[in-house]
Design a protein around this motif. Structure first.
Motif, PDB file in Angstrom:
ATOM      1  N   GLU A   1     -10.896 -24.200  26.296  1.00 37.16           N
ATOM      2  CA  GLU A   1      -9.962 -24.514  25.209  1.00 37.16           C
ATOM      3  C   GLU A   1     -10.781 -24.865  23.978  1.00 37.16           C
ATOM      4  O   GLU A   1     -11.609 -25.767  24.017  1.00 37.16           O
TER       5      GLU A   1
ATOM      6  N   ASP B   1      -3.345 -19.779  19.202  1.00 31.38           N
ATOM      7  CA  ASP B   1      -2.107 -20.488  18.848  1.00 31.38           C
ATOM      8  C   ASP B   1      -0.927 -19.999  19.683  1.00 31.38           C
ATOM      9  O   ASP B   1       0.159 -19.739  19.168  1.00 31.38           O
TER      10      ASP B   1
ATOM     11  N   GLU C   1      -5.909 -22.832  17.651  1.00 30.20           N
ATOM     12  CA  GLU C   1      -6.311 -23.248  18.991  1.00 30.20           C
ATOM     13  C   GLU C   1      -6.421 -22.019  19.900  1.00 30.20           C
ATOM     14  O   GLU C   1      -5.526 -21.189  19.931  1.00 30.20           O
TER      15      GLU C   1
ATOM     16  N   ALA D   1     -10.604 -26.055  20.086  1.00 32.08           N
ATOM     17  CA  ALA D   1      -9.723 -26.651  19.069  1.00 32.08           C
ATOM     18  C   ALA D   1     -10.205 -26.261  17.678  1.00 32.08           C
ATOM     19  O   ALA D   1     -11.381 -25.929  17.487  1.00 32.08           O
TER      20      ALA D   1
ATOM     21  N   LYS E   1      -7.109 -20.584  23.767  1.00 30.98           N
ATOM     22  CA  LYS E   1      -7.139 -20.954  25.185  1.00 30.98           C
ATOM     23  C   LYS E   1      -7.452 -19.744  26.038  1.00 30.98           C
ATOM     24  O   LYS E   1      -6.712 -18.755  26.012  1.00 30.98           O
TER      25      LYS E   1
END
Ligand code: ADP
Ligand code: ADP
Length: 224
Positions: free
Chosen positions: A28, A66, A2, A30, A4
Motif C-alpha cells: 500500500e 484510488d 493511494e 500512500a 494498493k
C-alpha cells in the motif's frame, strides 16, 4: 493518490523454465510516500516496477489507484492515465538527441497538446540547476545534467507519482548523490509519491520506507 497492490504476481515461462519474477506482493503506497525497493540483479525489481506503473500486466493479483483497477482500463485509457498521472525516470535518461533540453522536458505535454506552465517549468529547472542549460542538446550536457533534464521531464505534467528505475545507475557517485539530493528536495517541496528501484544501499537508505525484494518476495525493512 493511494495505490494498493494485492497478491500481485508475475510468472514467466512454464515447466522447467518457469520463473516467478514477482511473488504475491502486497503493498500500500500512500500519497507523499518516498519508497525505495532494493534487491540484487534478477530479484524482480524491474518487473515489479512495470506492474505497479501499469506498463505490464500481472499473471494474478490486483492493483488499484484510488480504488480504480488500472488493469481494467482499455489500452488507450491506460496510456493517457500513465502520461498524466505517472512520471518515469530511467537509468538510460532516454532523452531525444535532436531536441534541446527544454524541448525534451516539455515533450510529454506536447503529446497531450498542452502548453507548459512557464512558472512551474522555471521553478523545476531552477531546483534542478539546469535553468542555464535549456537550449543545449543532450550531448552537450554531462550525465548528471542529462538525468536532471529527464527528472524535469518526468515532473512537468505534475504527476501524482514518480517511478525511478536505477536513476543513478549511469552516474558516478558524486553526480549520483547530487541527483538523489535534488530528487529528495523536490519530493519534499511537491509532496509527490516517489518510488525508487535500486541495488545501491546508500540510495535505498535515503527513502522513508525501505523495501527489499528477493526472488520476487517483497518485505518492508522500515518499521511503520
Ligand atoms: P531485476 O530488475 O531485479 O534485475 P527483473 O524483474 O528484470 O529483475 O527479473 C526478475 C526475474 O524474471 C529474472 O529471473 C529474470 O530473468 C526474469 N525475467 C524478467 N523478464 C523476463 C521475460 N520477459 N521473460 C522471461 N523471464 C524474465
Ligand atoms: P532497464 O531497467 O532494463 O535498463 P529502462 O529503465 O531504460 O531499462 O526501461 C525500463 C522499461 O520501461 C523498458 O523495458 C521500456 O519498455 C519501458 N520504457 C522505457 N521508456 C519508456 C517511456 N518513455 N514510457 C513508457 N515506458 C518506457
Amino acid at each position: 493518490m493511494e495505490i494498493k497492490a494485492k497478491e500481485l504476481s508475475k510468472v514467466y515461462g512454464s515447466g522447467e523454465s518457469r520463473i516467478v519474477a514477482v511473488d504475491k506482493v502486497d503493498l500500500e503506497i500512500a500519497a507523499n510516500d518516498f519508497i525505495s525497493i532494493m534487491g540484487p540483479s534478477g530479484s524482480g525489481k524491474s518487473t515489479l516496477l512495470h506492474l505497479l506503473s501499469g506498463l505490464d500486466k500481472p499473471t494474478s493479483g490486483s492493483l488499484t489507484y484510488d480504488g480504480k483497477d488500472i488493469y481494467g482500463f482499455a489500452d488507450r485509457e491506460l496510456s493517457a492515465f500513465r502520461r498524466q498521472r505517472i512520471g518515469f525516470i530511467f537509468q538510460q535518461f532516454n532523452l531525444l538527441p535532436v531536441l534541446t533540453a527544454k524541448e525534451n522536458i516539455i515533450m510529454p505535454l506536447l503529446l497531450d497538446k498542452k502548453q507548459p506552465d512557464e512558472a512551474y517549468l522555471k521553478l523545476l529547472t531552477e531546483l534542478l540547476g539546469i535553468s542555464e542549460r535549456l537550449t543545449h542538446l543532450p550531448h552537450e550536457l554531462s550525465g548528471g545534467q542529462q538525468q536532471r533534464v529527464a527528472i524535469a521531464r518526468a515532473l512537468i505534467a505534475q504527476p501524482d507519482i514518480v517511478f525511478a528505475d536505477e536513476p543513478t545507475g549511469n552516474l558516478d557517485s558524486k553526480s549520483g548523490g547530487e541527483v538523489m539530493d535534488m530528487l529528495r528536495d523536490i519530493w519534499h517541496r511537491t509532496g509527490k509519491t516517489l518510488v525508487i528501484i535500486t541495488h545501491d544501499n546508500r540510495i535505498a537508505k535515503m527513502a522513508e520506507r525501505q523495501f527489499v525484494i528477493m526472488d520476487g518476495v517483497l518485505s518492508e525493512v522500515t518499521a511503520r
